[in-house]
Design a protein around this motif. Sequence first.
Motif, short mmCIF file in Angstrom:
data_model
loop_
_atom_site.label_atom_id
_atom_site.label_comp_id
_atom_site.label_asym_id
_atom_site.label_seq_id
_atom_site.Cartn_x
_atom_site.Cartn_y
_atom_site.Cartn_z
N ARG A 4 0.82 -1.22 0.00
CA ARG A 4 0.00 0.00 0.00
C ARG A 4 0.85 1.26 0.00
N PHE A 5 2.06 1.18 0.56
CA PHE A 5 2.96 2.34 0.57
C PHE A 5 3.55 2.62 -0.80
N ALA A 6 3.59 1.62 -1.68
CA ALA A 6 4.22 1.78 -2.99
C ALA A 6 3.22 1.83 -4.13
N ASP A 7 2.02 1.34 -3.93
CA ASP A 7 1.04 1.27 -5.03
C ASP A 7 0.74 2.62 -5.66
N HIS A 8 0.31 3.58 -4.85
CA HIS A 8 -0.04 4.89 -5.43
C HIS A 8 1.19 5.59 -6.01
N TYR A 16 8.46 5.64 -3.47
CA TYR A 16 7.85 6.15 -2.24
C TYR A 16 8.54 7.46 -1.81
N GLY A 17 9.87 7.47 -1.82
CA GLY A 17 10.62 8.66 -1.41
C GLY A 17 10.36 9.87 -2.31
N GLN A 18 10.32 9.65 -3.61
CA GLN A 18 10.03 10.74 -4.53
C GLN A 18 8.64 11.30 -4.28
N HIS A 19 7.68 10.40 -4.07
CA HIS A 19 6.31 10.84 -3.83
C HIS A 19 6.21 11.61 -2.51
N LEU A 20 6.92 11.14 -1.50
CA LEU A 20 6.94 11.83 -0.22
C LEU A 20 7.47 13.25 -0.38
#
Length: 76
Positions: A4-8, A16-20
């Motif tokens: 769930r942390f990587a899906d979106h 995940y880091g880039q999205h954060l």
Amino acid sequence: MLARFADHPASVGETYGQHLMTAWGFAFALLGAGAACLLHGLLPFAFEHTASGAVKRLNARMTARAAGRSAVRVSP
């Protein structure tokens, strides 16, 4: 559960880091614009265009990111 942390983020072409970092960049810009709005309410002569300028810049960033994702998905 960890997926769930990587899906979106993966669905928008990011880790995940880039999205954060992207989400936090938007958040801090919006917090600054909100603070400018609060001060503008008290001092109408201050920050007359700050919030609207921030919203326009954020919209341009989001539109460009979405267009970039569409171009990547459509390319053969």
